[in-house]
Motif scaffolding. Structure first.
Motif, PDB file in Angstrom:
ATOM      1  N   VAL A 117      -0.944  19.022  95.339  1.00 41.73           N
ATOM      2  CA  VAL A 117      -1.317  20.380  95.738  1.00 41.73           C
ATOM      3  C   VAL A 117      -0.935  21.361  94.626  1.00 41.73           C
ATOM      4  O   VAL A 117      -1.744  22.204  94.211  1.00 41.73           O
ATOM      5  CB  VAL A 117      -0.643  20.774  97.073  1.00 41.73           C
ATOM      6  CG1 VAL A 117      -0.900  22.242  97.389  1.00 41.73           C
ATOM      7  CG2 VAL A 117      -1.159  19.908  98.214  1.00 41.73           C
TER       8      VAL A 117
ATOM      9  N   GLN B  37      -5.534  27.848 100.047  1.00 35.16           N
ATOM     10  CA  GLN B  37      -4.447  26.877 100.134  1.00 35.16           C
ATOM     11  C   GLN B  37      -4.865  25.681 100.996  1.00 35.16           C
ATOM     12  O   GLN B  37      -4.656  24.534 100.636  1.00 35.16           O
ATOM     13  CB  GLN B  37      -3.208  27.564 100.727  1.00 35.16           C
ATOM     14  CG  GLN B  37      -2.003  26.665 100.911  1.00 35.16           C
ATOM     15  CD  GLN B  37      -1.401  26.225  99.580  1.00 35.16           C
ATOM     16  OE1 GLN B  37      -1.643  26.848  98.541  1.00 35.16           O
ATOM     17  NE2 GLN B  37      -0.633  25.139  99.587  1.00 35.16           N
TER      18      GLN B  37
ATOM     19  N   GLU C 143      -5.089  21.686 100.096  1.00 36.22           N
ATOM     20  CA  GLU C 143      -4.406  20.645 100.868  1.00 36.22           C
ATOM     21  C   GLU C 143      -5.382  19.552 101.301  1.00 36.22           C
ATOM     22  O   GLU C 143      -5.053  18.365 101.271  1.00 36.22           O
ATOM     23  CB  GLU C 143      -3.736  21.270 102.099  1.00 36.22           C
ATOM     24  CG  GLU C 143      -2.508  22.091 101.738  1.00 36.22           C
ATOM     25  CD  GLU C 143      -2.069  23.029 102.859  1.00 36.22           C
ATOM     26  OE1 GLU C 143      -1.168  23.845 102.610  1.00 36.22           O
ATOM     27  OE2 GLU C 143      -2.645  22.945 103.967  1.00 36.22           O
TER      28      GLU C 143
ATOM     29  N   ALA D 194       2.596  16.788  97.758  1.00 35.00           N
ATOM     30  CA  ALA D 194       3.056  18.112  97.317  1.00 35.00           C
ATOM     31  C   ALA D 194       2.766  18.304  95.824  1.00 35.00           C
ATOM     32  O   ALA D 194       2.328  19.381  95.393  1.00 35.00           O
ATOM     33  CB  ALA D 194       4.547  18.255  97.593  1.00 35.00           C
TER      34      ALA D 194
ATOM     35  N   SER E 246       1.197  19.880 105.048  1.00 31.07           N
ATOM     36  CA  SER E 246       1.822  21.133 104.641  1.00 31.07           C
ATOM     37  C   SER E 246       2.775  21.560 105.758  1.00 31.07           C
ATOM     38  O   SER E 246       2.719  21.041 106.864  1.00 31.07           O
ATOM     39  CB  SER E 246       0.757  22.196 104.441  1.00 31.07           C
ATOM     40  OG  SER E 246       0.161  22.513 105.669  1.00 31.07           O
TER      41      SER E 246
END
Ligand SMILES: [Zn+2]
Length: 580
Positions: free
Chosen positions: A184, A200, A204, A181, A308
């Motif tokens: 990212v 996005q 990831e 996380a 995710s």
């Protein structure tokens, strides 16, 4: 100005810029503000997590002439020199190429003198585990009594290679892999600052590929920026990194679990047409099934998975449609396939074979569910009251009993049609035999001590007690060849391991123990024994004999017995398979 790679451009210049490593950063800052920095620090961790970055930040903070103790100003002469890489009082040494005793001697000579400009001389040795034993030895004496004006900062990816004598003189900081996380978020921030629009999903993929290393992730981002211009799509990342979009694994997993081999092969072919590396594909697919299993097993799967929310939801959805046993089975088959790939001259076929095997394996039903179903079935079935077997067989090891012993090997449930006559004769010599009985009086037990009577006399009653509670267990208990007590132990002996295999499962054993304790009102501990020596009797140890024994054992397997009893069937043929 030439292009500066992201890893250098975005190297943290203050402690607040450091990605991850909060605990280590807090400790270091505390040490700075309390003026309690140890004279030798050792940073360990995988590549690209910030070891030398933190060492340089410490160097800067220690020598900064302005600002607070834990906030290097980045403006004073010392800070600027360190950032430019030309500070006189900072010695950065690469342990891999300067590993000998001579280099360490020179270093020791150098640090004898006071710093020329700053307050301290700071020595950073990267990959310090590469130093030779002699070099470590030479360093040791300095570390024992470091000069007040010198700080050592060591960095290593291989902590275990550092001599304990050195370790014990350093303050150690173990840097963790940076979380998925955090990566990212960090990469999103960089993309925005660099004015590149990255999807996005692409971020990831990069974060997952970086595997916790900020530097690895940044160099991937570099590659992708130079490939895609101002806008980066999922496809760009997949192409540059040779990755397959994760949705392909989702589709493939669904097809595998639905036993749709044609769809599996189609998806696989597509991935190969896209130029995906085969080994990588297999390894990622395995990773995907690992994720499916973890989601099934662990209440908080995100702790173990770099996913995710969207990906996690998809995985949870797929996992919901399969049992844990099924997922485990698929995982094992795919693991086997990918291992075979490593040695195969045609790796693609090996992987395709794994798909075939997996789709054929189908859904696996856990044994507990099967037994529960069996219980349900048996509840509506009246079992022939010990038709096939006497309630309490015992073994006569001595001469055949005068009352013409009746043998109850397979013959009781099966005419073994395929056995030649000679073998049938052997079979009839099988050692389990029992005295003729009329079914009225309880059978006598061999060598039962008087103290055992309590249990043995009520054994039949106990079997009824068990049958009323756990129907499948009673016929299995009937296979018991001898019951005895010893202290608080209730010992049940069985002729073969197969007869008592089911009872030996912890859950079943526990249940049986509860039944026994309740029925006999004693604190019994149930002990199951295999008495295979008696079962094989006077085996001649030749192959025919062992084959016969194996056949008989298989025929006596409680599951086989139960199945024949439930369905009123007969065993027609027993073909011993390959030993697993
Ligand atoms: Zn400064």
């Amino acid at each position: 100005m030439s292009y500066l790679v992201l890893a250098r451009k975005w190297r943290p210049q203050t402690f607040t810029d450091v990605v991850g490593q909060q605990a280590v950063v807090r400790t270091l800052r505390n040490a700075l503000t309390r003026d309690r920095v140890a004279h030798a620090l050792l940073f360990s961790g995988v590549r690209g997590v910030g070891k030398t970055t933190l060492a340089r930040l410490m160097a800067k903070a220690l020598n900064c002439r302005q600002g607070e103790a834990d906030v290097p100003c980045n403006q004073c002469e010392s800070c600027l020199e360190i950032m430019a890489g030309n500070a006189m009082d900072l010695h950065e040494i690469d342990g891999a190429s300067n590993r000998g005793i001579q280099e360490i001697r020179e270093l020791k000579e150098n640090i004898r003198f006071f710093p020329s400009k700053g307050r301290y001389k700071i020595v950073i040795i990267d990959e310090v585990h590469m130093l030779t034993p002699e070099a470590f030895n030479a360093l040791l004496k300095t570390l024992e009594e470091p000069p007040a004006h010198v700080y050592f900062m060591f960095a290593t990816t291989e902590l275990h290679k550092i001599p304990i004598t050195i370790l014990s003189r350093c303050q150690r900081y173990e840097l963790k892999r940076v979380s998925y996380a955090e990566l990212v978020t960090f990469f999103a921030k960089i993309s925005e600052a660099e004015k590149v629009a990255v999807s996005q999903r692409a971020l990831e993929m990069i974060a997952r590929e970086a595997e916790g290393s900020v530097r690895d992730g940044l160099s991937l981002l570099d590659q992708i920026f130079s490939f895609g211009g101002d806008e980066i799509s999922d496809g760009d990342v997949a192409e540059v990194l040779g990755l397959v979009d994760r949705r392909i694994y989702e589709d493939l997993a669904r097809a595998l679990l639905a036993a749709d081999l044609a769809a599996c092969l189609d998806i696989f072919t597509c991935s190969q047409a896209a130029g995906m590396d085969l080994k990588r594909f297999a390894s990622d697919l395995l990773g995907f099934f690992r994720a499916l299993l973890i989601v099934k097993i662990k209440p908080q799967p995100e702790e173990l998975l770099d996913l995710s929310d969207q990906e996690l939801a998809a995985i949870q959805d797929i996992a919901a449609g399969a049992s844990q046993e099924t997922l485990y089975q698929y995982f094992s088959l795919l693991l086997k396939g990918s291992e075979e790939m490593q040695y195969s001259s045609r790796p693609r076929l090996a992987l395709e074979m794994a798909f075939v095997r997996a789709t054929q394996a189908g859904q696996v039903v856990p044994t507990s569910t099967l037994l529960a179903r069996l219980d349900g079935l048996l509840a509506g079935v009246v079992l022939p009251q010990s038709a096939a077997r006497p309630a309490f067989p015992s073994i006569s090891t001595a001469e055949p009993a005068p009352s013409a012993p009746r043998t109850i090997p397979l013959a009781a449930v099966s005419p073994v049609a395929t056995l030649p006559e000679e073998k049938m004769n052997n079979l009839n010599k099988a050692p389990i035999s029992l005295p003729e009985q009329d079914g009225q009086s309880p059978p006598a037990l061999t060598a039962a001590a008087p103290a055992d009577r309590e249990v043995t006399r009520h054994w039949e009653e106990f079997l009824r007690h068990v049958r009323a509670r756990k129907r499948w267990m009673a016929p299995v208990l009937q296979l018991c060849t001898m019951v005895s007590e010893k202290g608080d132990e209730l010992i049940l002996e069985f002729a073969t391991p197969f007869d008592c295999k089911l009872l030996q499962e912890p859950d079943n054993l526990k249940l049986l123990q509860q039944f026994a304790q309740k029925f006999f009102q004693r604190e019994f501990r149930v002990v199951i024994r295999e008495n295979s020596a008696q079962a094989t009797g006077e085996s001649e140890n030749n192959e025919t004999e062992s084959l016969l024994v194996e056949r008989r054992t298989l025929g006596n397997d409680p599951l086989v017995q139960m199945t024949t009893e439930i369905f009123g069937g007969q065993i027609g043929n027993i073909r011993p398979g390959l030993k697993v």
